[in-house]
Scaffold this motif. Structure first.
Motif, PDB file in Angstrom:
ATOM      1  N   ILE A  69      19.952   5.956  13.945  1.00  0.00           N
ATOM      2  CA  ILE A  69      19.110   5.001  14.665  1.00  0.00           C
ATOM      3  C   ILE A  69      18.262   4.203  13.681  1.00  0.00           C
ATOM      4  CG2 ILE A  69      17.159   4.802  16.272  1.00  0.00           C
ATOM      5  CD1 ILE A  69      18.485   7.226  17.770  1.00  0.00           C
ATOM      6  N   LYS A  70      17.706   4.861  12.652  1.00  0.00           N
ATOM      7  CA  LYS A  70      16.917   4.146  11.654  1.00  0.00           C
ATOM      8  C   LYS A  70      17.791   3.158  10.871  1.00  0.00           C
ATOM      9  CE  LYS A  70      14.699   8.007  10.195  1.00  0.00           C
ATOM     10  NZ  LYS A  70      13.827   8.789   9.308  1.00  0.00           N
ATOM     11  N   HIS A  71      19.021   3.553  10.553  1.00  0.00           N
ATOM     12  CA  HIS A  71      19.951   2.661   9.853  1.00  0.00           C
ATOM     13  C   HIS A  71      20.237   1.427  10.715  1.00  0.00           C
ATOM     14  CE1 HIS A  71      23.258   1.444   7.265  1.00  0.00           C
ATOM     15  NE2 HIS A  71      24.010   1.314   8.361  1.00  0.00           N
ATOM     16  N   TYR A  72      20.526   1.652  11.974  1.00  0.00           N
ATOM     17  CA  TYR A  72      20.780   0.551  12.908  1.00  0.00           C
ATOM     18  C   TYR A  72      19.547  -0.350  13.003  1.00  0.00           C
ATOM     19  CZ  TYR A  72      21.473  -1.895  17.324  1.00  0.00           C
ATOM     20  OH  TYR A  72      21.574  -2.851  18.289  1.00  0.00           O
ATOM     21  N   ALA A  73      18.387   0.256  13.144  1.00  0.00           N
ATOM     22  CA  ALA A  73      17.146  -0.507  13.278  1.00  0.00           C
ATOM     23  C   ALA A  73      16.921  -1.414  12.075  1.00  0.00           C
ATOM     24  CB  ALA A  73      15.968   0.451  13.451  1.00  0.00           C
ATOM     25  N   LYS A  74      17.195  -0.889  10.903  1.00  0.00           N
ATOM     26  CA  LYS A  74      17.023  -1.684   9.685  1.00  0.00           C
ATOM     27  C   LYS A  74      18.008  -2.848   9.666  1.00  0.00           C
ATOM     28  CE  LYS A  74      16.089  -0.944   4.842  1.00  0.00           C
ATOM     29  NZ  LYS A  74      15.979   0.045   3.772  1.00  0.00           N
ATOM     30  N   GLN A  75      19.241  -2.608  10.077  1.00  0.00           N
ATOM     31  CA  GLN A  75      20.263  -3.655  10.085  1.00  0.00           C
ATOM     32  C   GLN A  75      19.930  -4.792  11.047  1.00  0.00           C
ATOM     33  OE1 GLN A  75      23.941  -1.497  10.862  1.00  0.00           O
ATOM     34  NE2 GLN A  75      24.544  -1.843   8.735  1.00  0.00           N
ATOM     35  N   VAL A  76      19.357  -4.465  12.200  1.00  0.00           N
ATOM     36  CA  VAL A  76      19.075  -5.508  13.196  1.00  0.00           C
ATOM     37  C   VAL A  76      17.661  -6.064  13.098  1.00  0.00           C
ATOM     38  CG1 VAL A  76      20.847  -4.676  14.784  1.00  0.00           C
ATOM     39  CG2 VAL A  76      18.493  -3.861  15.032  1.00  0.00           C
ATOM     40  N   GLY A  77      16.891  -5.583  12.143  1.00  0.00           N
ATOM     41  CA  GLY A  77      15.588  -6.169  11.886  1.00  0.00           C
ATOM     42  C   GLY A  77      14.424  -5.619  12.679  1.00  0.00           C
ATOM     43  N   TRP A  78      14.585  -4.419  13.246  1.00  0.00           N
ATOM     44  CA  TRP A  78      13.449  -3.823  13.941  1.00  0.00           C
ATOM     45  C   TRP A  78      12.348  -3.541  12.931  1.00  0.00           C
ATOM     46  CZ3 TRP A  78      15.873   0.568  17.409  1.00  0.00           C
ATOM     47  CH2 TRP A  78      16.683  -0.020  18.380  1.00  0.00           C
ATOM     48  N   LYS A  79      11.114  -3.628  13.360  1.00  0.00           N
ATOM     49  CA  LYS A  79       9.967  -3.346  12.489  1.00  0.00           C
ATOM     50  C   LYS A  79       9.566  -1.876  12.519  1.00  0.00           C
ATOM     51  CE  LYS A  79       9.456  -7.648  11.398  1.00  0.00           C
ATOM     52  NZ  LYS A  79      10.202  -8.120  10.262  1.00  0.00           N
ATOM     53  N   ARG A  80       9.787  -1.217  13.643  1.00  0.00           N
ATOM     54  CA  ARG A  80       9.398   0.193  13.766  1.00  0.00           C
ATOM     55  C   ARG A  80      10.125   0.821  14.955  1.00  0.00           C
ATOM     56  NH1 ARG A  80       5.207  -2.785  15.513  1.00  0.00           N
ATOM     57  NH2 ARG A  80       4.593  -2.533  17.688  1.00  0.00           N
TER      58      ARG A  80
END
Length: 84
Positions: free
Chosen positions: A35-46
Motif C-alpha cells: 500500500i505504501k509503494h502504491y501510495a508513493k507511485q500515485v502521489g499520495w502525501k500520507r
C-alpha cells in the motif's frame, strides 16, 4: 509483487485485517509495504488509519509504529509517503 497484493491495491478496502490464524506470518507487513509503494507511485502525501482507543489494541498500535506510522493523537496514526 504477489498477485494477492495487486488485488488489494486495485480494490483498496476501507477496512482490512489479517485473520488471527495468519498473524505473525508477515502478511500485514507485506500489505502495508504494498500500500505504501502504491501510495508513493500515485502521489499520495500520507496514509491515515485509526484503531480503537482501548488496551486490547496496544499490540496493533505497536505493529503500525514498527511499520513507519506515528501516533498523531489518540489512536489516529499516519505514515508520510515522502519519508519512505
Amino acid at each position: 509483487m504477489k498477485l494477492w497484493l495487486v488485488f488489494i491495491l486495485l480494490h483498496l478496502p476501507l477496512e482490512s485485517a489479517v485473520l488471527p490464524e495468519y498473524r505473525s506470518e508477515h502478511i500485514g507487513h507485506e500489505m502495508l509495504a504494498a500500500i505504501k509503494h502504491y501510495a508513493k507511485q500515485v502521489g499520495w502525501k500520507r496514509i491515515e488509519l485509526c484503531t480503537p482507543p482501548v488496551p486490547e489494541f496496544d499490540q496493533t498500535v505497536s505493529f503500525y509504529q514498527a511499520n513507519g506510522f506515528d501516533r498523531t493523537g489518540g489512536y489516529k496514526m499516519r505514515c508520510l509517503i515522502q519519508s519512505l
